[in-house]
Scaffold this motif. Structure first.
Motif, short mmCIF file in Angstrom:
data_model
loop_
_atom_site.label_atom_id
_atom_site.label_comp_id
_atom_site.label_asym_id
_atom_site.label_seq_id
_atom_site.Cartn_x
_atom_site.Cartn_y
_atom_site.Cartn_z
N THR A 38 0.59 -1.38 -0.40
CA THR A 38 -0.03 0.11 0.01
C THR A 38 1.07 1.18 0.30
N TYR A 39 1.06 1.87 -1.11
CA TYR A 39 2.48 2.89 -1.44
C TYR A 39 1.40 3.78 -0.67
N ASN A 40 0.48 4.04 -1.22
CA ASN A 40 0.08 5.44 -0.32
C ASN A 40 -0.55 5.38 1.06
N ASN A 41 0.12 4.19 1.63
CA ASN A 41 0.07 4.45 2.82
C ASN A 41 0.80 4.46 4.19
N ALA A 42 0.92 5.32 4.78
CA ALA A 42 3.35 5.24 5.38
C ALA A 42 3.73 4.38 6.14
N GLU A 43 2.23 4.29 6.92
CA GLU A 43 2.17 2.88 8.45
C GLU A 43 2.09 1.54 7.64
N ARG A 44 2.26 1.58 6.80
CA ARG A 44 1.98 -0.07 6.04
C ARG A 44 3.07 -0.21 5.71
N TYR A 45 3.58 0.91 4.31
CA TYR A 45 4.46 0.59 2.96
C TYR A 45 5.27 -0.18 3.25
N ALA A 46 6.22 -0.93 2.74
CA ALA A 46 7.20 -1.76 2.73
C ALA A 46 7.09 -2.27 1.88
N PRO A 47 8.28 -1.55 0.42
CA PRO A 47 8.41 -2.14 -0.08
C PRO A 47 9.25 -3.18 -0.72
N VAL A 48 8.76 -4.10 -1.80
CA VAL A 48 9.87 -5.13 -2.05
C VAL A 48 11.91 -4.93 -2.72
N CYS A 49 12.79 -5.58 -1.60
CA CYS A 49 13.88 -4.67 -2.40
C CYS A 49 14.02 -3.30 -2.90
N GLY A 50 12.49 -2.31 -1.46
CA GLY A 50 12.98 -0.74 -2.34
C GLY A 50 13.74 -0.19 -0.51
N THR A 51 14.14 0.38 -0.24
CA THR A 51 13.63 1.51 -0.07
C THR A 51 12.63 3.15 0.75
N ILE A 52 12.75 3.40 1.71
CA ILE A 52 11.61 4.90 2.22
C ILE A 52 12.74 5.34 2.89
N PRO A 53 12.66 6.61 2.35
CA PRO A 53 13.92 7.38 2.63
C PRO A 53 13.47 7.74 4.62
N GLY A 54 15.06 7.29 5.18
CA GLY A 54 14.74 7.75 6.24
C GLY A 54 15.16 6.54 7.29
N GLU A 55 14.02 5.97 6.24
CA GLU A 55 14.30 4.11 6.96
C GLU A 55 14.52 3.02 6.23
N GLU A 56 14.75 1.79 7.47
CA GLU A 56 15.28 0.96 6.37
C GLU A 56 14.40 0.35 5.77
N GLY A 57 12.97 0.24 6.02
CA GLY A 57 12.03 0.36 4.92
C GLY A 57 11.06 -1.47 4.95
N ARG A 58 12.92 -2.21 4.02
CA ARG A 58 12.27 -3.25 2.87
C ARG A 58 11.38 -4.22 3.58
N TYR A 59 10.24 -4.75 3.03
CA TYR A 59 9.65 -6.29 3.04
C TYR A 59 10.63 -6.68 3.92
N GLU A 60 11.49 -6.91 3.27
CA GLU A 60 12.77 -8.55 3.77
C GLU A 60 13.17 -7.74 5.18
N TYR A 61 13.23 -6.44 5.29
CA TYR A 61 13.41 -6.14 6.51
C TYR A 61 12.39 -6.62 7.65
N TYR A 62 11.68 -6.61 7.77
CA TYR A 62 10.78 -6.61 8.22
C TYR A 62 10.05 -7.74 8.78
N LEU A 63 10.86 -8.81 7.95
CA LEU A 63 10.95 -9.79 8.02
C LEU A 63 11.49 -10.53 8.60
N ALA A 64 13.06 -9.94 8.34
CA ALA A 64 13.90 -10.89 9.51
C ALA A 64 14.32 -10.17 10.68
N LYS A 65 13.09 -8.81 11.31
CA LYS A 65 12.81 -9.06 12.23
C LYS A 65 12.00 -9.99 12.65
#
Length: 545
Positions: free
Chosen positions: A518-545
């Protein structure tokens, strides 16, 4: 504090032994005689700072432009017109305050010589005053409310105890007595009376100012000309606003159609797309709205502008205690489920859990607000709540001694997702001992996994049935919740809840992806192989958590 012993000791050393002995009773080295005690009195009088002592007992100045909850220090309960009726002779007792109403609220008006008249908010808020029965001065005299008699029975003085509490003394007693809870009792409904001052906590009161919403909190987003309809005229006005060097506070609120806290070309585009799809804002099935915390009602908190990054002119900082709360009053066009996005900052190190109630119903929700690393880091935390057509009240109550996160805005969006799971207190483990031999399978997931109540039948998530396919050696603990992504599940503290319970040998099943895109919802958005400025942000990052 003064040390009279050493003052007298030093004086005695300055005179000879014979003169010292002459200050004491004959054959008594403990008790001074009259000459001795006169010297003690002289030394004490010279040492005491009488101006400071007088200031300690000085009359407090109380703001007259506020409504107050008057809370007893001993019981934590509130000075209340117990019947909630505006009439002469109604009794006053201590009660818990579950919902703000006029029966709990008081205002003050300064009178002569440091005295105040204390008005109940019942009726028109200007008719009934706190009143000492018959203006009597005796201990045990009852206190209630009565219309204005212009008598000393309705005059009180606030003495500042220097610990945020006040002693409320009565003029009828010549300031010798004060307002107290009978027999220092702590139960709900115990009576309020007059008694001679004894410094007990039952005679000490907090004055908690309550702030209510401003008149512009019911605005319609996009309605730039305030005619209750969003149309092409509003789009034209919005374009004109963008050309202005300065935009007024209310204008900004109307024009911020995408609820990002700024007004720019993106808001015009959002408005234009909206008008193409719908002819009237009132008929939309996906109505959204932005609300500001400084327009909400709150108890035990203050407006602040210390930490940058907030959306409007200030944010609300609730007091660091259990029970401080903020009430949002919101309006929606139809009954349904709404994603409620709270923009908050938590610069502390601990989770600041919040109890969320809707329209005073018995069901409620518990929402975690983990640290955001600093007080200038503002993030959105969402929960899906059921709202009814028209006006709704959403109360957020602090559940830890650290209080709540700082609160900036609330953004509402009508969605088709089910509501978040209602909080059910855990049963006493001693009554239902766990099977130590069984291992637990924890589930983190979204609406396709969540366990739903019977009222949602036939909808159900697969986590509800997993237990049916396992042997008794396994116990399923389903923590999945609708609308969560890998990012928001982690950010909202739901993983921490699981980790607090997990033991060696347990399992964690994870299913996310639907809401992460959900790219238009900052709370949820975690792109695959991508980043969010200022955050770790990746889908893989949170799965690793």
């Amino acid at each position: 504090m003064i040390d009279l012993f050493n003052l007298f000791f030093d004086y005695c050393k300055s005179i000879d032994q014979e003169a010292t002995t002459a200050l004491y009773m004959e054959n008594d080295t403990l008790h001074p005689n009259r000459a001795g005690v006169m010297k003690l009195a002289e030394l004490a009088a010279a040492e005491i700072d009488w101006d400071i002592a007088q200031e300690t007992e000085a009359d407090a100045e109380i703001a007259e432009d506020a409504l107050y909850l008057i809370r007893n220090k001993n019981s934590g309960l509130y000075l209340t017109v117990e019947s909630g009726t505006a009439a002469d002779g109604e009794n006053v007792s201590q009660q818990p305050c579950s919902t703000l109403s006029a029966a709990y609220l008081w205002s003050v008006q300064a009178d002569a010589d440091g005295y105040y008249r204390i008005y109940s908010a019942l009726g028109d808020g200007e008719t009934y005053l706190l009143d000492l029965a018959y203006g009597a001065s005796e201990n045990g005299t009852n206190i209630g409310i009565w219309s204005d008699t212009n008598a000393d029975a309705q005059r009180f003085k606030f003495i500042d105890n220097q610990d945020s509490t006040y002693c409320i003394v009565t003029k009828s007693s010549g300031d010798a007595s004060c307002v107290e809870v009978i027999n220092a009792l702590t139960d709900s409904g115990e009576n309020i009376q007059q008694w001679e001052r004894n410094l007990h906590d039952c005679q000490q009161w907090y004055l908690d100012a309550v702030t209510f919403a401003d008149s512009d909190s019911d605005l319609i987003i996009g309605d730039c000309n305030a005619d209750a309809i969003v149309n092409g005229i509003d789009l034209t006005l919005m374009r004109q606003l963008l050309l202005q060097p300065f935009m007024m506070h209310v204008e900004k609120r109307h024009a911020d159609t995408n609820a990002d806290g700024t007004v720019n070309l993106a808001d015009c585009i959002a408005m234009q797309q909206y008008l193409i799809l719908r002819n009237s804002f009132e008929t939309t099935s996906n109505q959204s709205g932005l609300y500001y915390a400084i327009d909400a009602s709150y108890y035990r908190g203050t407006e602040e502008s210390v930490n940058e990054g907030y959306t409007d002119k200030a944010y609300v900082n609730l007091d660091n205690c259990v029970g401080s709360f903020l009430e949002w009053t919101v309006t929606v066009p139809e009954t349904g489920n709404y994603l409620c996005m709270f923009r908050t900052a938590n610069g502390g190190t601990s989770n600041r859990a919040i109890k969320i109630e809707v329209n005073g119903a018995s069901d409620y929700w518990m929402q975690d607000f983990l640290t955001t690393s600093s007080w200038t880091s503002w993030v959105a935390r969402g929960i899906v709540l059921p709202l009814t057509a028209g006006t709704n009240v959403i109360r957020m109550t602090s559940m830890t001694e650290d209080g709540a996160p700082n609160l900036d805005t609330l953004y509402l969006e009508r969605i088709e997702e089910p509501i978040a799971e209602i909080y059910v207190p855990k049963e006493d483990e001693e009554d239902d001992p766990a099977d130590d031999s069984a291992c637990t399978i924890y589930i983190a997931g979204d609406s396709t996994v969540q366990t739903y109540r019977e009222s949602y039948a036939p909808q159900q998530g697969w986590g509800a049935y997993l237990q049916d396919y396992l042997s008794e050696n396994y116990v399923v603990s389903n923590h999945a919740i609708a609308g969560r992504s890998s990012k928001s599940f982690y950010d909202n503290g739901r993983l921490d809840t699981i980790l607090d319970e997990m033991q060696e040998g347990d399992y964690l099943l994870v299913q996310f992806a639907i809401n992460d895109s959900t790219y238009n919802n900052a709370e949820r958005y975690a792109p695959v192989c991508g980043t969010i400025p200022g955050e770790e942000g990746r889908y893989e990052y949170y799965l690793a958590k």
